[in-house]
Design an enzyme around this catalytic site. Structure first.
Site, PDB file in Angstrom:
ATOM      1  N   THR A  15      28.910  -7.889 -57.035  1.00 33.84           N
ATOM      2  CA  THR A  15      29.784  -9.054 -55.969  1.00 33.84           C
ATOM      3  C   THR A  15      30.659  -7.835 -54.677  1.00 33.84           C
ATOM      4  OG1 THR A  15      30.583  -9.722 -58.314  1.00 33.84           O
ATOM      5  CG2 THR A  15      32.262  -9.570 -56.348  1.00 33.84           C
TER       6      THR A  15
ATOM      7  N   GLU B   1      40.057  -6.783 -62.347  1.00 36.15           N
ATOM      8  CA  GLU B   1      38.931  -6.566 -61.582  1.00 36.15           C
ATOM      9  C   GLU B   1      38.605  -6.335 -60.336  1.00 36.15           C
ATOM     10  OE1 GLU B   1      36.332  -8.454 -61.939  1.00 36.15           O
ATOM     11  OE2 GLU B   1      36.437 -10.531 -60.728  1.00 36.15           O
TER      12      GLU B   1
HETATM   13  N1  HSE Z   1      35.351 -15.333 -54.905  1.00 38.64           N
HETATM   14  C1  HSE Z   1      34.037 -13.862 -55.323  1.00 38.64           C
HETATM   15  C2  HSE Z   1      32.926 -14.279 -54.604  1.00 38.64           C
HETATM   16  C3  HSE Z   1      34.077 -14.443 -56.816  1.00 38.64           C
HETATM   17  O1  HSE Z   1      32.564 -14.863 -54.460  1.00 38.64           O
HETATM   18  O2  HSE Z   1      32.970 -13.235 -53.684  1.00 38.64           O
HETATM   19  C4  HSE Z   1      33.121 -13.182 -57.287  1.00 38.64           C
HETATM   20  O3  HSE Z   1      32.897 -13.717 -58.837  1.00 38.64           O
END
Ligand code: HSE
Length: 317
Positions: free
Chosen positions: A191, A138
């Site tokens: 992201t 990831e």
């Molecule tokens: N916690 C992460 C973010 C999740 O918000 O960047 C990304 O899917």
């Protein structure tokens, strides 16, 4: 080694869940990924095929075939290094939704591949070990380690990540009636880009508000106190920073709340938006209200309604 193979699915996941930035997530019944993993005679990891990745057609570059860049193969290479095995593994990745959705698509690849290979090799690793490989996979998509998609995808259910050093996962039993509506406007948010919008320093008042709401949300889930869940579903960190990425976000949220949602926010880094409710029927109504508002701004929107999935990845062939 022969051509032994396995076919698995991995669920979509909602991370952050309002006040739980990087520390909360849950799985949905909606499948985000189907994957075939095959043992091959020739050593090395290869991706044979990627299908359903509409990002290829609509948004430029598709998912990488380069094994150093794809979350599935990065997770697998860490797994094989730990096994000290020089075997051949071939993947066919079938995406069930466009990438950059905010529904854990990259995490699903990072989970599905080691989960499937572990089954093919008669489970040399525990779930918590598989999670460490998935986290490293990831990382190539988001640029940092965060478990709030990977952990619920692998374990199913609602997950709290108490800490990262070492990763400390707590499974929360969600209320039976809890349902989740997802509105997925069909465009991509990376992201890694959305994370750049999050500041690294917050005033003490924001930290207090976020901690109070995160604690309230967990207490609300454990006590099946829907009113407490509703009061707690406030995010003062990620939502205000990222709302600008989703056309009409606050209007969509307002429509969800007016239609009876008990809490609505951005799913992960978006553009998907989640809204809690206490029944499937209410979830459908909320989805219609959200879609109506979003459709005025984004051409194509998909709605899913699901209870919390408690299963995680599944073997389907
Ligand atoms: N916690 C992460 C973010 C999740 O918000 O960047 C990304 O899917």
């Amino acid at each position: 080694m022969g051509d032994k193979s396995i076919k698995v699915t991995a669920p979509a996941t909602v991370s952050n869940v309002g006040p739980g930035f990087d520390i909360m997530g849950f799985a949905l019944d909606t499948v985000v990924e189907e994957m075939v993993v095959r043992l091959k005679g020739k050593p090395g990891i290869r991706i044979k095929k990627i299908t359903g990745d509409k990002s290829e057609r609509s948004f430029g570059k598709g998912l990488p075939f380069n094994v150093k860049k794809n979350t599935a193969t990065v997770a697998l290479s860490h797994m094989l290094a730990k096994l000290e095995m020089n075997i051949g593994v071939e993947l066919e990745i079938r995406k069930k939704m466009i990438s950059g959705s905010g529904l854990g698509s990259s995490a699903a690849s990072a989970v599905a591949a080691p989960f499937a290979l572990n089954e093919l090799l008669d489970r040399p690793f525990s779930k918590s070990e598989l999670m460490e490989f998935a986290l490293l996979g990831e990382e190539v998509a988001s640029g940092c380690i965060h478990a709030d998609n990977v952990a619920p995808c692998l374990y199913g259910g609602f997950i709290l990540i108490r800490g990262y050093n070492p990763t400390d996962i707590i499974q929360i039993e969600p209320p039976k009636k809890l349902h989740c509506t997802i509105l997925h406007p069909q465009f991509e948010i990376k992201t890694s880009e959305a994370r750049k919008l999050i500041k690294h320093n917050y005033p003490l008042k924001d930290i207090i508000a976020q901690s109070g709401n995160a604690a309230g949300l967990i207490a609300g889930l454990l006590k099946s106190d829907y009113n407490l869940i509703k009061r707690s579903l406030n995010d003062v960190i990620a939502e205000p920073a990222r709302a600008q990425l989703i056309p009409g976000f606050y209007e969509i949220k307002e429509a969800a709340m007016k239609a009876g949602s008990i809490g609505c926010s951005i799913s992960g880094s978006g553009p998907a938006i989640f809204a809690f409710s206490t029944s499937y029927e209410k979830g459908i109504e909320i989805g219609k209200a959200m879609k109506k508002v979003s459709s005025e701004r984004v051409k194509k929107n998909i709605v899913y309604v699901s209870p919390i999935n408690t299963v995680g990845p599944k073997i389907i062939g």
